[in-house]
Design a protein around this motif. Structure first.
Motif, PDB file in Angstrom:
ATOM      1  N   ARG A  94       0.838  -1.207   0.000  1.00 14.51           N
ATOM      2  CA  ARG A  94       0.000   0.000   0.000  1.00 14.51           C
ATOM      3  C   ARG A  94       0.873   1.257   0.000  1.00 14.51           C
ATOM      4  O   ARG A  94       0.610   2.214  -0.732  1.00 14.51           O
ATOM      5  CB  ARG A  94      -0.922  -0.003   1.215  1.00 14.51           C
ATOM      6  CG  ARG A  94      -1.875   1.196   1.269  1.00 14.51           C
ATOM      7  CD  ARG A  94      -2.717   1.200   2.532  1.00 14.51           C
ATOM      8  NE  ARG A  94      -3.455  -0.041   2.683  1.00 14.51           N
ATOM      9  CZ  ARG A  94      -3.230  -0.943   3.638  1.00 14.51           C
ATOM     10  NH1 ARG A  94      -2.269  -0.729   4.536  1.00 14.51           N
ATOM     11  NH2 ARG A  94      -3.939  -2.043   3.706  1.00 14.51           N
ATOM     12  N   GLU A  95       1.917   1.254   0.816  1.00 15.68           N
ATOM     13  CA  GLU A  95       2.816   2.409   0.877  1.00 15.68           C
ATOM     14  C   GLU A  95       3.468   2.676  -0.474  1.00 15.68           C
ATOM     15  O   GLU A  95       3.512   3.817  -0.957  1.00 15.68           O
ATOM     16  CB  GLU A  95       3.893   2.161   1.930  1.00 15.68           C
ATOM     17  CG  GLU A  95       4.959   3.242   2.006  1.00 15.68           C
ATOM     18  CD  GLU A  95       6.162   2.790   2.800  1.00 15.68           C
ATOM     19  OE1 GLU A  95       7.272   2.804   2.242  1.00 15.68           O
ATOM     20  OE2 GLU A  95       5.987   2.413   3.980  1.00 15.68           O
ATOM     21  N   VAL A  96       3.967   1.612  -1.097  1.00 14.60           N
ATOM     22  CA  VAL A  96       4.671   1.757  -2.367  1.00 14.60           C
ATOM     23  C   VAL A  96       3.729   2.218  -3.473  1.00 14.60           C
ATOM     24  O   VAL A  96       4.048   3.121  -4.259  1.00 14.60           O
ATOM     25  CB  VAL A  96       5.351   0.427  -2.748  1.00 14.60           C
ATOM     26  CG1 VAL A  96       5.869   0.468  -4.184  1.00 14.60           C
ATOM     27  CG2 VAL A  96       6.496   0.127  -1.786  1.00 14.60           C
ATOM     28  N   LEU A  97       2.561   1.610  -3.552  1.00 17.40           N
ATOM     29  CA  LEU A  97       1.657   1.893  -4.667  1.00 17.40           C
ATOM     30  C   LEU A  97       0.984   3.256  -4.554  1.00 17.40           C
ATOM     31  O   LEU A  97       0.507   3.797  -5.560  1.00 17.40           O
ATOM     32  CB  LEU A  97       0.606   0.788  -4.771  1.00 17.40           C
ATOM     33  CG  LEU A  97       1.158  -0.591  -5.158  1.00 17.40           C
ATOM     34  CD1 LEU A  97       0.062  -1.643  -5.111  1.00 17.40           C
ATOM     35  CD2 LEU A  97       1.813  -0.556  -6.532  1.00 17.40           C
ATOM     36  N   THR A  98       0.935   3.820  -3.369  1.00 13.64           N
ATOM     37  CA  THR A  98       0.330   5.148  -3.212  1.00 13.64           C
ATOM     38  C   THR A  98       1.367   6.265  -3.153  1.00 13.64           C
ATOM     39  O   THR A  98       1.002   7.440  -3.135  1.00 13.64           O
ATOM     40  CB  THR A  98      -0.536   5.207  -1.939  1.00 13.64           C
ATOM     41  OG1 THR A  98       0.263   4.868  -0.797  1.00 13.64           O
ATOM     42  CG2 THR A  98      -1.710   4.249  -2.037  1.00 13.64           C
ATOM     43  N   ASP A  99       2.642   5.923  -3.138  1.00 12.95           N
ATOM     44  CA  ASP A  99       3.693   6.938  -3.105  1.00 12.95           C
ATOM     45  C   ASP A  99       3.693   7.706  -4.431  1.00 12.95           C
ATOM     46  O   ASP A  99       3.763   7.100  -5.504  1.00 12.95           O
ATOM     47  CB  ASP A  99       5.047   6.262  -2.893  1.00 12.95           C
ATOM     48  CG  ASP A  99       6.154   7.252  -2.575  1.00 12.95           C
ATOM     49  OD1 ASP A  99       6.315   8.233  -3.326  1.00 12.95           O
ATOM     50  OD2 ASP A  99       6.861   7.044  -1.574  1.00 12.95           O
ATOM     51  N   PRO A 100       3.617   9.036  -4.400  1.00 18.94           N
ATOM     52  CA  PRO A 100       3.559   9.806  -5.655  1.00 18.94           C
ATOM     53  C   PRO A 100       4.802   9.679  -6.517  1.00 18.94           C
ATOM     54  O   PRO A 100       4.768  10.002  -7.702  1.00 18.94           O
ATOM     55  CB  PRO A 100       3.351  11.246  -5.179  1.00 18.94           C
ATOM     56  CG  PRO A 100       3.816  11.263  -3.764  1.00 18.94           C
ATOM     57  CD  PRO A 100       3.510   9.901  -3.217  1.00 18.94           C
ATOM     58  N   GLY A 139       6.062   6.883  -7.326  1.00 19.75           N
ATOM     59  CA  GLY A 139       5.973   5.603  -8.007  1.00 19.75           C
ATOM     60  C   GLY A 139       4.968   5.595  -9.140  1.00 19.75           C
ATOM     61  O   GLY A 139       4.734   6.592  -9.820  1.00 19.75           O
ATOM     62  N   TRP A 140       4.326   4.430  -9.322  1.00 23.59           N
ATOM     63  CA  TRP A 140       3.406   4.250 -10.448  1.00 23.59           C
ATOM     64  C   TRP A 140       2.086   4.983 -10.254  1.00 23.59           C
ATOM     65  O   TRP A 140       1.250   4.995 -11.166  1.00 23.59           O
ATOM     66  CB  TRP A 140       3.156   2.764 -10.691  1.00 23.59           C
ATOM     67  CG  TRP A 140       4.400   1.984 -10.978  1.00 23.59           C
ATOM     68  CD1 TRP A 140       4.877   0.911 -10.287  1.00 23.59           C
ATOM     69  CD2 TRP A 140       5.341   2.216 -12.041  1.00 23.59           C
ATOM     70  NE1 TRP A 140       6.051   0.455 -10.833  1.00 23.59           N
ATOM     71  CE2 TRP A 140       6.365   1.244 -11.922  1.00 23.59           C
ATOM     72  CE3 TRP A 140       5.428   3.152 -13.069  1.00 23.59           C
ATOM     73  CZ2 TRP A 140       7.449   1.176 -12.786  1.00 23.59           C
ATOM     74  CZ3 TRP A 140       6.511   3.096 -13.935  1.00 23.59           C
ATOM     75  CH2 TRP A 140       7.500   2.120 -13.799  1.00 23.59           C
ATOM     76  N   GLN A 181       7.875  -2.311  -6.831  1.00 21.51           N
ATOM     77  CA  GLN A 181       7.854  -1.360  -7.943  1.00 21.51           C
ATOM     78  C   GLN A 181       8.228  -2.050  -9.255  1.00 21.51           C
ATOM     79  O   GLN A 181       7.595  -1.831 -10.297  1.00 21.51           O
ATOM     80  CB  GLN A 181       8.834  -0.210  -7.678  1.00 21.51           C
ATOM     81  CG  GLN A 181       8.436   0.723  -6.562  1.00 21.51           C
ATOM     82  CD  GLN A 181       7.340   1.703  -6.963  1.00 21.51           C
ATOM     83  OE1 GLN A 181       6.688   1.550  -7.996  1.00 21.51           O
ATOM     84  NE2 GLN A 181       7.129   2.705  -6.141  1.00 21.51           N
ATOM     85  N   HIS A 182       9.265  -2.870  -9.207  1.00 20.54           N
ATOM     86  CA  HIS A 182       9.769  -3.511 -10.421  1.00 20.54           C
ATOM     87  C   HIS A 182       8.725  -4.446 -11.030  1.00 20.54           C
ATOM     88  O   HIS A 182       8.425  -4.365 -12.236  1.00 20.54           O
ATOM     89  CB  HIS A 182      11.049  -4.284 -10.090  1.00 20.54           C
ATOM     90  CG  HIS A 182      11.674  -4.951 -11.270  1.00 20.54           C
ATOM     91  ND1 HIS A 182      12.604  -4.337 -12.075  1.00 20.54           N
ATOM     92  CD2 HIS A 182      11.489  -6.200 -11.796  1.00 20.54           C
ATOM     93  CE1 HIS A 182      12.974  -5.163 -13.042  1.00 20.54           C
ATOM     94  NE2 HIS A 182      12.314  -6.304 -12.893  1.00 20.54           N
ATOM     95  N   TYR A 198      14.978  -2.976  -0.528  1.00 18.46           N
ATOM     96  CA  TYR A 198      14.793  -4.040  -1.524  1.00 18.46           C
ATOM     97  C   TYR A 198      13.317  -4.404  -1.666  1.00 18.46           C
ATOM     98  O   TYR A 198      12.816  -4.598  -2.779  1.00 18.46           O
ATOM     99  CB  TYR A 198      15.595  -5.281  -1.136  1.00 18.46           C
ATOM    100  CG  TYR A 198      15.315  -6.451  -2.052  1.00 18.46           C
ATOM    101  CD1 TYR A 198      15.875  -6.503  -3.324  1.00 18.46           C
ATOM    102  CD2 TYR A 198      14.449  -7.476  -1.663  1.00 18.46           C
ATOM    103  CE1 TYR A 198      15.593  -7.551  -4.187  1.00 18.46           C
ATOM    104  CE2 TYR A 198      14.163  -8.527  -2.513  1.00 18.46           C
ATOM    105  CZ  TYR A 198      14.735  -8.558  -3.775  1.00 18.46           C
ATOM    106  OH  TYR A 198      14.445  -9.585  -4.634  1.00 18.46           O
ATOM    107  N   GLN A 199      12.605  -4.517  -0.555  1.00 18.99           N
ATOM    108  CA  GLN A 199      11.187  -4.877  -0.618  1.00 18.99           C
ATOM    109  C   GLN A 199      10.395  -3.859  -1.430  1.00 18.99           C
ATOM    110  O   GLN A 199       9.521  -4.220  -2.234  1.00 18.99           O
ATOM    111  CB  GLN A 199      10.622  -4.989   0.798  1.00 18.99           C
ATOM    112  CG  GLN A 199      11.148  -6.194   1.554  1.00 18.99           C
ATOM    113  CD  GLN A 199      10.716  -6.204   3.013  1.00 18.99           C
ATOM    114  OE1 GLN A 199      10.372  -5.160   3.586  1.00 18.99           O
ATOM    115  NE2 GLN A 199      10.733  -7.379   3.625  1.00 18.99           N
TER     116      GLN A 199
END
Length: 420
Positions: free
Chosen positions: A54-60, A62-63, A136-137, A130-131
């Motif tokens: 959730r943190e990664v996907l909502t970070d502006p 990122g994607w 993201q990758h 890394y996580q």
């Protein structure tokens, strides 16, 4: 060591400091749904996996592309499935997958449970980073962004580079670079909400421009602003944004001098302009300053020197580098009696502006300056100037605490009168 070199040494450390920055987008243009689950004999914690996703996907950064894409977790019927999977499950998912790595197959995004818990020896920059990178990758593959190689040694790796196998000389990176975000916007049919720093960087040519590739992510600074550092810019540089001043680049020798003065935290404050040409041979840049507008001025034979506060105001009133005092030879320095001074090239030879809290700032130049300097300047019998140079019958005059110096135009000589 240059400021750019110091940044290159610290960039990998900053990768682990994962901060979520507010989006500049006003509203999402597309919602992408996803599920989170496990498959096979998994030892990783699903709650932790879900939270990081959730943190990664909502970070502006990122994607989500600055907020124009909203990622929403759902129970079923999603656009893609994010799966924490046992290595054996991944190996069986497709002939192109391996038990050693994570993999994307159609709408299934498999994250290798073993790698999730232990990372990989090729990524020595911490498990937390890394996580975030691996999510993201692999989600990037679902978006439709292919693998890429390191563009050149020392540059920031693209997130779609297989960094967990080899960095290939690039700097480890957790989030998609500008080119990847632009490509993702096209694939997803949305715009990208570029930050003010990114907008300025793109206007300057992006990675192919004189600022070069980024060597840090965009970070908050000084409580209100934001900045990002770059490898180019004639020895390194950065773009700095303040909500009331906008985004401006600082680079080269002016950047080095500004950095030595504390950059945006120091006496010069945030940049007010980009770097500009002056007098056909010099460069300058204006800054907000602790004591009002100031500037850093550069000439190839003189280097870069700051001018600020009351000395800057007086110098500006005399037409700054275009006027009788010319370019700064030094930065501002302390002198006797709580005073400050600064020397300049001068149209008539070396000159200076001298300031004391009770007297203000006054210029001394030409023949009067040379005579005053021969008498010990502010340390001598005449003390500080109490006026600038002004016209009198047959010449020019400057007044000092202990008297005055008069220059005679006809004879090109100076007269010193002490005692008022």
């Amino acid at each position: 060591m240059s400021r750019a070199a110091r940044l290159l040494l610290t960039v990998l450390v900053t990768l682990a400091a994962v901060a979520v920055f507010p989006s500049t987008a006003s509203a999402a243009e597309r919602t992408v749904t996803y599920t989170v689950s496990t498959r096979g004999a998994v030892a990783g914690d699903l709650g932790h996996f879900t939270a990081i996703a959730r943190e990664v996907l909502t970070d502006p950064r990122g994607w989500s592309l600055g907020g124009t894409v909203a990622f929403e977790q759902v129970g079923s019927g999603s656009d893609f499935d994010l799966i924490l999977a046992a290595p054996s499950v991944i190996a069986a998912a497709s002939p192109g997958c391996s038990a050693q790595w994570s993999c994307r197959v159609g709408r299934s995004v498999y994250i290798n449970d073993e790698r999730w818990r232990f990372g990989t020896s090729s990524w020595p920059h911490g498990l937390a980073a890394y996580q975030r990178y691996v999510i993201q990758h692999e989600v990037g593959h679902w978006v439709g962004i292919p693998h890429t190689d390191c563009p050149s040694a020392g540059r920031t790796a693209w997130v779609m580079q297989q960094q967990s196998i080899s960095l290939q000389g690039c700097l480890a990176n957790v989030y998609p670079v500008l080119e990847e975000r632009a490509a993702a916007g096209q694939r997803l049919g949305v715009s990208v909400a570029w930050s003010p720093v990114e907008q300025q960087y793109r206007a300057l040519g992006g990675p192919g421009g004189f600022m070069g590739p980024p060597i840090t992510w965009e970070h908050p600074t000084a409580g209100v602003g934001r900045y990002q550092s770059y490898a180019g810019g004639y020895g390194g540089g950065g773009i700095y944004w303040h909500p009331s001043l906008g985004a401006h680049e600082v680079y080269g020798d002016i950047y080095e001098r500004w950095g030595a003065l504390g950059a945006e935290h120091g006496v010069m404050g945030f940049p007010l302009t980009g770097e500009r040409a002056t007098e056909g041979v010099g460069r300058y840049q204006s800054f907000a300053g602790w004591w009002g507008v100031g500037g850093i001025y550069w000439r190839a034979d003189l280097g870069a020197h700051e001018v600020y506060g009351d000395i800057y105001k007086r110098w500006s009133a005399l037409d700054a580098e275009h006027g009788v005092l010319g370019f700064p030879l030094t930065g501002e320095r302390a002198t006797v009696g709580q005073g400050r001074y600064q020397t300049f090239t001068g149209r008539f030879g070396e000159s200076g502006i001298y300031w004391r809290p009770d007297l203000g700032a006054h210029e001394v130049y030409g023949a009067i300056y040379r005579r005053w300097a021969s008498l010990g300047a502010e340390h001598g019998v005449l003390g500080y100037p109490v006026s600038g140079e002004y016209d009198v019958d047959g010449g020019r005059r400057s007044d000092f605490e202990g008297g005055y110096i008069r220059w005679d135009r006809a004879t090109n000589t100076t007269e010193v009168v002490t005692g008022g």
